[in-house]
Scaffold this active site. Sequence first.
Site, mmCIF file in Angstrom:
data_model
loop_
_atom_site.group_PDB
_atom_site.id
_atom_site.type_symbol
_atom_site.label_atom_id
_atom_site.label_comp_id
_atom_site.label_asym_id
_atom_site.label_seq_id
_atom_site.Cartn_x
_atom_site.Cartn_y
_atom_site.Cartn_z
ATOM 1 N N GLU A 107 11.230 -10.553 -10.358
ATOM 2 C CA GLU A 107 12.632 -10.950 -10.542
ATOM 3 C C GLU A 107 13.386 -10.853 -9.223
ATOM 4 O O GLU A 107 14.213 -11.707 -8.891
ATOM 5 C CB GLU A 107 13.300 -10.039 -11.577
ATOM 6 N N TYR B 86 3.326 2.366 -2.007
ATOM 7 C CA TYR B 86 3.716 1.866 -3.330
ATOM 8 C C TYR B 86 5.200 1.591 -3.560
ATOM 9 O O TYR B 86 5.548 0.560 -4.121
ATOM 10 C CB TYR B 86 3.207 2.807 -4.428
ATOM 11 N N VAL C 91 0.830 -1.195 0.000
ATOM 12 C CA VAL C 91 0.000 0.000 0.000
ATOM 13 C C VAL C 91 0.875 1.260 0.000
ATOM 14 O O VAL C 91 0.461 2.307 -0.513
ATOM 15 C CB VAL C 91 -0.998 -0.013 1.188
HETATM 16 N N1 THU Z 1 6.845 -5.758 -12.353
HETATM 17 C C1 THU Z 1 7.594 -6.883 -12.122
HETATM 18 O O1 THU Z 1 7.347 -7.611 -11.157
HETATM 19 N N2 THU Z 1 8.564 -7.194 -13.001
HETATM 20 C C2 THU Z 1 8.827 -6.509 -14.139
HETATM 21 O O2 THU Z 1 9.717 -6.903 -14.880
HETATM 22 C C3 THU Z 1 8.041 -5.319 -14.487
HETATM 23 C C4 THU Z 1 7.109 -4.836 -13.441
HETATM 24 C C5 THU Z 1 5.745 -5.450 -11.424
HETATM 25 C C6 THU Z 1 5.993 -4.320 -10.484
HETATM 26 C C7 THU Z 1 4.573 -3.894 -10.145
HETATM 27 O O3 THU Z 1 4.091 -4.714 -9.080
HETATM 28 C C8 THU Z 1 3.786 -4.233 -11.400
HETATM 29 O O4 THU Z 1 4.605 -5.099 -12.164
HETATM 30 C C9 THU Z 1 3.417 -3.005 -12.229
HETATM 31 O O5 THU Z 1 4.544 -2.242 -12.508
#
Ligand code: THU
Length: 138
Positions: free
Chosen positions: A61, A54, A52
């Site tokens: 990854e 952010y 929450v």
């Molecule tokens: N996100 C990932 O987990 N990996 C990525 O390679 C790109 C973005 C997630 C972060 C966030 O929780 C959501 O995707 C939106 O950005």
Amino acid sequence: MVLGALGVKMSLREAAKAVRLNAHAPYSQFKVGAAIRSASGAIYVGCNVENVAYPEGTCAEAGAIAAMVAAGETAISEAYVIAGAALPVTPCGGCRQKLAEFGDGAVPVTMATTQGVEQVMTLAELLPGTFSASHMEE
Ligand code: THU
């Protein structure tokens, strides 16, 4: 989480797809799964975990890398990232740097959609001019 124990054979795609379902993404609704094959052949998985507050959220990854390191391994041989989007999800800049900490430039990273679209790039292609320990030498 580590997969591949108990002789269970699972592909990176299957592992990433399965862990994606556990993603905690109530704010973006964008679930991501990541699977890493280490030098030993074991598979480590992670999903994005939002918060929450952010900026405290973590990427899929990062979770997979943390699981690998917690298990005592430090070398990535292959990575797979999957999300439910039209285009294959590409690792964010921070995750490219995190992957580069444990994988050389030749490591293939497969970016995929849940519908089966795949794009493969090496870490060197994803992060040209990678900042590395050699840059800190005098
Ligand atoms: N996100 C990932 O987990 N990996 C990525 O390679 C790109 C973005 C997630 C972060 C966030 O929780 C959501 O995707 C939106 O950005």
